[in-house]
Design a protein around this motif. Structure first.
Motif, PDB file in Angstrom:
ATOM      1  N   GLU A   1      -6.688 -14.251  16.956  1.00  0.00           N
ATOM      2  CA  GLU A   1      -6.730 -12.813  17.118  1.00  0.00           C
ATOM      3  C   GLU A   1      -6.013 -12.441  18.416  1.00  0.00           C
ATOM      4  N   ASN A   2      -5.795 -13.355  19.596  1.00  0.00           N
ATOM      5  CA  ASN A   2      -5.349 -13.406  20.770  1.00  0.00           C
ATOM      6  C   ASN A   2      -3.774 -13.340  20.622  1.00  0.00           C
ATOM      7  N   LEU A   3      -3.538 -14.369  19.924  1.00  0.00           N
ATOM      8  CA  LEU A   3      -1.976 -14.717  19.413  1.00  0.00           C
ATOM      9  C   LEU A   3      -1.297 -13.668  18.882  1.00  0.00           C
ATOM     10  N   LYS A   4      -2.159 -12.867  17.918  1.00  0.00           N
ATOM     11  CA  LYS A   4      -1.580 -11.845  17.190  1.00  0.00           C
ATOM     12  C   LYS A   4      -1.439 -10.460  18.246  1.00  0.00           C
ATOM     13  N   GLU A   5      -2.436 -10.209  19.229  1.00  0.00           N
ATOM     14  CA  GLU A   5      -2.340  -9.170  20.228  1.00  0.00           C
ATOM     15  C   GLU A   5      -1.294  -9.578  21.010  1.00  0.00           C
ATOM     16  N   VAL A   6      -0.919 -10.790  21.576  1.00  0.00           N
ATOM     17  CA  VAL A   6       0.218 -11.096  22.375  1.00  0.00           C
ATOM     18  C   VAL A   6       1.630 -10.815  21.407  1.00  0.00           C
ATOM     19  N   ILE A   7       1.718 -11.036  20.523  1.00  0.00           N
ATOM     20  CA  ILE A   7       2.957 -10.913  19.623  1.00  0.00           C
ATOM     21  C   ILE A   7       3.159  -9.429  19.409  1.00  0.00           C
ATOM     22  N   ILE A   8       2.126  -8.629  19.219  1.00  0.00           N
ATOM     23  CA  ILE A   8       2.403  -7.113  19.210  1.00  0.00           C
ATOM     24  C   ILE A   8       2.727  -6.593  20.548  1.00  0.00           C
ATOM     25  N   ASP A   9       2.141  -7.293  21.594  1.00  0.00           N
ATOM     26  CA  ASP A   9       2.662  -6.593  23.012  1.00  0.00           C
ATOM     27  C   ASP A   9       4.092  -6.899  23.256  1.00  0.00           C
ATOM     28  N   LEU A  10       4.496  -8.190  22.931  1.00  0.00           N
ATOM     29  CA  LEU A  10       5.893  -8.602  22.965  1.00  0.00           C
ATOM     30  C   LEU A  10       6.966  -7.884  22.188  1.00  0.00           C
ATOM     31  N   LEU A  11       6.608  -7.384  21.011  1.00  0.00           N
ATOM     32  CA  LEU A  11       7.330  -6.509  20.293  1.00  0.00           C
ATOM     33  C   LEU A  11       7.224  -5.051  20.594  1.00  0.00           C
ATOM     34  N   LYS A  12       6.436  -4.587  21.657  1.00  0.00           N
ATOM     35  CA  LYS A  12       6.254  -3.213  21.843  1.00  0.00           C
ATOM     36  C   LYS A  12       7.286  -2.983  23.046  1.00  0.00           C
ATOM     37  N   LYS A  13       7.494  -4.156  23.853  1.00  0.00           N
ATOM     38  CA  LYS A  13       8.106  -3.932  25.288  1.00  0.00           C
ATOM     39  C   LYS A  13       9.305  -4.482  25.056  1.00  0.00           C
ATOM     40  N   GLU A  14      10.233  -4.043  25.736  1.00  0.00           N
ATOM     41  CA  GLU A  14      11.644  -4.523  25.796  1.00  0.00           C
ATOM     42  C   GLU A  14      12.081  -5.347  26.910  1.00  0.00           C
ATOM     43  N   TYR A  15      12.083  -6.545  26.687  1.00  0.00           N
ATOM     44  CA  TYR A  15      12.135  -7.997  27.441  1.00  0.00           C
ATOM     45  C   TYR A  15      13.626  -8.189  27.135  1.00  0.00           C
TER      46      TYR A  15
ATOM     47  N   GLY B   1      -2.761 -16.229   6.890  1.00  0.00           N
ATOM     48  CA  GLY B   1      -2.864 -17.520   5.980  1.00  0.00           C
ATOM     49  C   GLY B   1      -3.699 -18.498   6.804  1.00  0.00           C
ATOM     50  N   LEU B   2      -3.407 -18.858   8.268  1.00  0.00           N
ATOM     51  CA  LEU B   2      -4.306 -19.556   8.856  1.00  0.00           C
ATOM     52  C   LEU B   2      -5.756 -19.035   8.743  1.00  0.00           C
ATOM     53  N   SER B   3      -5.655 -18.052   9.191  1.00  0.00           N
ATOM     54  CA  SER B   3      -7.353 -17.413   8.779  1.00  0.00           C
ATOM     55  C   SER B   3      -8.249 -17.900   7.620  1.00  0.00           C
ATOM     56  N   GLU B   4      -7.262 -17.657   6.622  1.00  0.00           N
ATOM     57  CA  GLU B   4      -7.814 -17.981   5.134  1.00  0.00           C
ATOM     58  C   GLU B   4      -8.159 -19.360   5.130  1.00  0.00           C
ATOM     59  N   ILE B   5      -7.228 -20.230   5.490  1.00  0.00           N
ATOM     60  CA  ILE B   5      -7.300 -21.843   5.442  1.00  0.00           C
ATOM     61  C   ILE B   5      -8.614 -22.018   6.397  1.00  0.00           C
ATOM     62  N   LEU B   6      -8.801 -21.374   7.470  1.00  0.00           N
ATOM     63  CA  LEU B   6     -10.072 -21.644   8.305  1.00  0.00           C
ATOM     64  C   LEU B   6     -11.360 -21.172   7.400  1.00  0.00           C
ATOM     65  N   ASN B   7     -11.162 -20.077   6.942  1.00  0.00           N
ATOM     66  CA  ASN B   7     -12.419 -19.502   6.121  1.00  0.00           C
ATOM     67  C   ASN B   7     -12.834 -20.387   4.916  1.00  0.00           C
ATOM     68  N   MET B   8     -11.746 -21.297   4.352  1.00  0.00           N
ATOM     69  CA  MET B   8     -12.275 -22.025   3.217  1.00  0.00           C
ATOM     70  C   MET B   8     -12.649 -23.483   3.631  1.00  0.00           C
ATOM     71  N   SER B   9     -12.255 -23.775   4.788  1.00  0.00           N
ATOM     72  CA  SER B   9     -12.460 -25.069   5.320  1.00  0.00           C
ATOM     73  C   SER B   9     -13.497 -25.432   6.352  1.00  0.00           C
ATOM     74  N   ILE B  10     -13.928 -24.450   7.066  1.00  0.00           N
ATOM     75  CA  ILE B  10     -14.918 -24.488   8.228  1.00  0.00           C
ATOM     76  C   ILE B  10     -16.113 -23.501   7.978  1.00  0.00           C
TER      77      ILE B  10
END
Length: 88
Positions: free
Chosen positions: A47-61, A23-32
């Motif tokens: 994109e970096n945020l998404k990668e970090v979140i995926i890493d967090l979900l993959k590991k057992e912290y 959704g944030l990406s779509e907003i950026l595409n429409m406005s900038i």
């Protein structure tokens, strides 16, 4: 059985986060303009945020460790978003 439940919860969180990032990406595409440097910086950060979140979900912290770090992050963000503006 509890492990499956935790995995299902993590997957649901991932889906919500992914939808929000898209959704944030779509907003950026429409406005900038895509040629704008700020557009590319924003997309790179999403994109970096998404990668970090995926890493967090993959590991057992330790959940309490993640919760503390998220509270610290929330506090830092509130300070930078609200208190820095008051100094101006």
């Amino acid at each position: 059985m509890e492990k499956d439940s935790d995995l299902e919860k993590a997957w649901e969180y991932y889906k919500k986060i992914n939808e929000s990032l898209m959704g944030l990406s779509e907003i950026l595409n429409m406005s900038i303009d895509k040629e704008n440097i700020f557009y590319q910086c924003a997309i790179d950060n999403l994109e970096n945020l998404k990668e970090v979140i995926i890493d967090l979900l993959k590991k057992e912290y330790d959940p309490s460790e993640i919760q503390k770090k998220l509270k610290d992050l929330e506090s830092e963000m509130k300070k930078s978003l609200f208190f820095d503006k008051e100094k101006e």
